[in-house]
Enzyme design. Structure first.
Site, PDB file in Angstrom:
ATOM      1  N   HIS A 118     -60.685   0.274  -7.855  1.00  0.00           N
ATOM      2  CA  HIS A 118     -60.981   1.358  -6.896  1.00  0.00           C
ATOM      3  C   HIS A 118     -60.060   1.222  -5.677  1.00  0.00           C
ATOM      4  O   HIS A 118     -59.514   2.207  -5.175  1.00  0.00           O
ATOM      5  CB  HIS A 118     -62.420   1.244  -6.382  1.00  0.00           C
ATOM      6  CG  HIS A 118     -63.472   1.754  -7.323  1.00  0.00           C
ATOM      7  ND1 HIS A 118     -63.487   3.037  -7.808  1.00  0.00           N
ATOM      8  CD2 HIS A 118     -64.578   1.153  -7.841  1.00  0.00           C
ATOM      9  CE1 HIS A 118     -64.564   3.197  -8.594  1.00  0.00           C
ATOM     10  NE2 HIS A 118     -65.223   2.067  -8.630  1.00  0.00           N
ATOM     11  N   HIS A 151     -62.913  -4.750 -11.042  1.00  0.00           N
ATOM     12  CA  HIS A 151     -63.443  -3.379 -10.960  1.00  0.00           C
ATOM     13  C   HIS A 151     -63.229  -2.781  -9.564  1.00  0.00           C
ATOM     14  O   HIS A 151     -62.600  -1.724  -9.418  1.00  0.00           O
ATOM     15  CB  HIS A 151     -64.945  -3.388 -11.302  1.00  0.00           C
ATOM     16  CG  HIS A 151     -65.585  -2.038 -11.242  1.00  0.00           C
ATOM     17  ND1 HIS A 151     -65.823  -1.270 -12.356  1.00  0.00           N
ATOM     18  CD2 HIS A 151     -66.025  -1.289 -10.198  1.00  0.00           C
ATOM     19  CE1 HIS A 151     -66.377  -0.123 -12.002  1.00  0.00           C
ATOM     20  NE2 HIS A 151     -66.523  -0.113 -10.671  1.00  0.00           N
ATOM     21  N   GLU A 152     -63.743  -3.481  -8.559  1.00  0.00           N
ATOM     22  CA  GLU A 152     -63.615  -2.944  -7.187  1.00  0.00           C
ATOM     23  C   GLU A 152     -62.142  -2.926  -6.767  1.00  0.00           C
ATOM     24  O   GLU A 152     -61.708  -2.023  -6.051  1.00  0.00           O
ATOM     25  CB  GLU A 152     -64.458  -3.758  -6.196  1.00  0.00           C
ATOM     26  CG  GLU A 152     -65.952  -3.829  -6.511  1.00  0.00           C
ATOM     27  CD  GLU A 152     -66.631  -2.486  -6.691  1.00  0.00           C
ATOM     28  OE1 GLU A 152     -66.159  -1.485  -6.116  1.00  0.00           O
ATOM     29  OE2 GLU A 152     -67.643  -2.430  -7.438  1.00  0.00           O
ATOM     30  N   GLU A 168     -63.788   6.304 -10.906  1.00  0.00           N
ATOM     31  CA  GLU A 168     -64.386   5.315 -11.796  1.00  0.00           C
ATOM     32  C   GLU A 168     -63.449   5.001 -12.968  1.00  0.00           C
ATOM     33  O   GLU A 168     -63.453   3.893 -13.486  1.00  0.00           O
ATOM     34  CB  GLU A 168     -65.740   5.856 -12.278  1.00  0.00           C
ATOM     35  CG  GLU A 168     -66.729   4.797 -12.655  1.00  0.00           C
ATOM     36  CD  GLU A 168     -67.003   3.779 -11.555  1.00  0.00           C
ATOM     37  OE1 GLU A 168     -67.133   2.588 -11.887  1.00  0.00           O
ATOM     38  OE2 GLU A 168     -67.066   4.166 -10.372  1.00  0.00           O
TER      39      GLU A 168
HETATM   40 ZN    ZN Z   1     -67.057   1.632  -9.588  1.00  0.00          ZN
END
Ligand code: ZN
Length: 496
Positions: A265, A261-262, A290
């Site tokens: 980003h 997830h990170e 997101e």
């Molecule tokens: Zn996030």
């Protein structure tokens, strides 16, 4: 380049440099600074924040923008002028001292929130929450245009153009589409896989996750990975992107999906074009940001094709725990659906309901006078209504997220919006690109290249929905998200 634009640019560069310093101070406070540093460092941060405020709202910047908006400028410069006008309009109606006071309040509230969460004592935090709500309402009142409602002012900060009416439609479609499916899956009463909660050596987890970040395309020549209580990503510019993780000995999947997830980003930030980074062009919206993390985490990271070349490496890292666990069993386990209390640990299908709950509370806060002492009960009631679970404590309830302690109201809906955008990108690539071949080949470069080419490089040269439309040829459409979830989870749980 127009002389006036050069002059404007020198103010904006100073503004960005201060923003960079503030990000660095914040990251340092979260990861390395000693506890006792907090008060003086917060004071310094509030002074720098006010400096940045003064630059952007200065008569010089306003005058330059007013002149430049009438000039014929190249596209990029025109965009910078437009965004600067938008950003300064957001700030200029707020008195400078109140702005600085608000920064300090946020810093203090975050400290108190952490203590309240650790002690399960909402009454410690509630006076700060009350002040933050009052200040955010006051700022929104300063800023609102005509009949605009206060919550719409805040929603626009995180996803420009989206309003309460838009989100109402979006969330209704999601609720109607997925609540019956969640109920069907709950009836099956499938238990979570026990193997994920065995003991997993923390050092081996760290090594695996670093390799995983690299595998998905995070560039360690431009990035760092460290540890905090709650994983998050920050960046100074596209050459210095940092994300954090949290390792649990008895929860293997937690750090893995935080990394993906990170990392999602982080890759987005690293792949931004040089011409947009470190400027107002570097941030388009929280929803699009997101979408990139949730695309990597859920659509890609929880798929069989993604793990096919990678799973043997994970098995080799943890042979005692995983040697007898097949890839199919692993994939089922990491896509386990169960209504739960904690948003960040929620599965992909029930996740949007966690957001609906926060959205409904925020709507209420900004449309009426709410007594903050009633909010824990409201939170618990909504969890019971939407997810059938009731938090036994405020630590597992209203105190779980940091957002409100930072005065970030209007942010939560972008998580669900981002998930929906992610699903649209995924469905497009499944149909129009050899996505499964990219993933099973063990080389994610073609995928990250596609993302760079079609999404990441632009920063805010275009708006969220224009970027989406040009990338996939279609407008935003929540029904694609609902169908994606239905198709995926009906197949996983063999429901028809
Ligand atoms: Zn996030």
């Amino acid at each position: 380049m127009s002389e006036k634009f050069v002059a404007l640019k020198s103010y904006l560069d100073r503004y960005e440099a201060l923003g960079m310093a503030l990000s660095l101070i914040s990251f340092d406070s979260d990861t390395y600074a000693p506890d006792g540093a907090y008060e003086l460092t917060s004071k310094a941060a509030s002074i720098l924040g006010k400096e940045a405020f003064d630059i952007l709202t200065s008569p010089e910047v306003k005058a330059l923008c007013a002149d430049l908006v009438k000039e014929e400028l190249p596209f990029k410069e025109k965009r910078i002028v437009e965004l600067t006008i938008k950003n300064l309009k957001k700030l200029e109606s707020i008195p400078g001292e109140e702005y600085q006071e608000r920064i300090l309040l946020g810093k203090k509230a975050q400290r108190v929130w952490l203590e309240a969460k650790q002690k399960n004592d909402y009454t410690l935090f509630s006076p700060y929450l009350e002040k933050l709500i009052a200040m955010e309402k006051k700022f929104a009142t300063y800023r609102c245009q005509g009949q605009q409602n206060l919550y719409d002012v805040l929603l626009d900060d995180y996803e420009p153009g989206m309003t309460e009416a838009d989100y109402d439609r979006f969330f209704n479609e999601v609720k109607v589409g997925i609540v019956p499916l969640i109920k069907k899956i709950a009836k099956l009463d499938v238990k979570p896989a026990a193997f994920l909660t065995q003991s997993y050596d923390l050092e081996v987890q760290r090594q695996f996750n670093k390799a995983l970040a690299n595998y998905i395309g995070f560039d360690f020549n431009r990035g760092r990975m460290s540890e905090t209580e709650h994983p998050y990503t920050t960046n100074l510019h596209s050459y210095d992107v940092r994300f954090t993780n949290h390792y649990y000995e008895n929860q293997l999947d937690s750090a893995i999906f935080s990394t993906i997830h990170e990392g999602g980003h982080g890759i987005y930030e690293q792949q931004m074009a040089d011409e947009v980074t470190m400027s107002c062009l570097s941030y388009v919206s929280s929803g699009l940001h997101e979408s990139q993390s949730r695309f990597m985490e859920n659509c890609i990271g929880r798929s069989t094709a993604f793990w096919q070349p990678l799973y043997p490496t994970l098995q080799a890292a943890f042979p005692d725990q995983l040697k007898d666990i097949s890839l199919t069993t692993f994939i089922k386990a990491v896509n386990h659906v169960a209504p739960s209390l904690i948003r960040t640990e929620a599965d992909e299908l029930t996740y949007p309901l966690h957001i609906v709950i926060r959205y409904e509370i925020e709507k209420k806060i900004f449309s009426e006078d709410v007594d903050v002492n009633t909010l824990p009960q409201l939170w618990n009631d909504l969890y019971e209504r939407y997810l059938g679970v009731r938090p036994p404590s405020d630590t597992l309830g209203i105190l779980q997220d940091i957002h409100w302690a930072d005065g970030m109201f209007g942010y939560f809906p972008t998580y669900a919006l981002g998930s929906a955008i992610a699903a649209q990108i995924y469905c497009y690539l499944k149909e129009h690109a050899p996505l499964d071949t990219w993933l099973t080949s063990g080389n994610l470069q073609p995928l990250t290249n596609w993302l760079k080419e079609n999404i990441h490089q632009y920063g805010c040269l275009k708006d969220t929905f224009a970027i989406l439309k040009e990338a996939i040829g279609k407008d935003f459409d929540a029904s694609v998200y609902v169908n994606y979830l239905k198709t995926k989870y009906e197949a996983l749980y063999k429901i028809n």
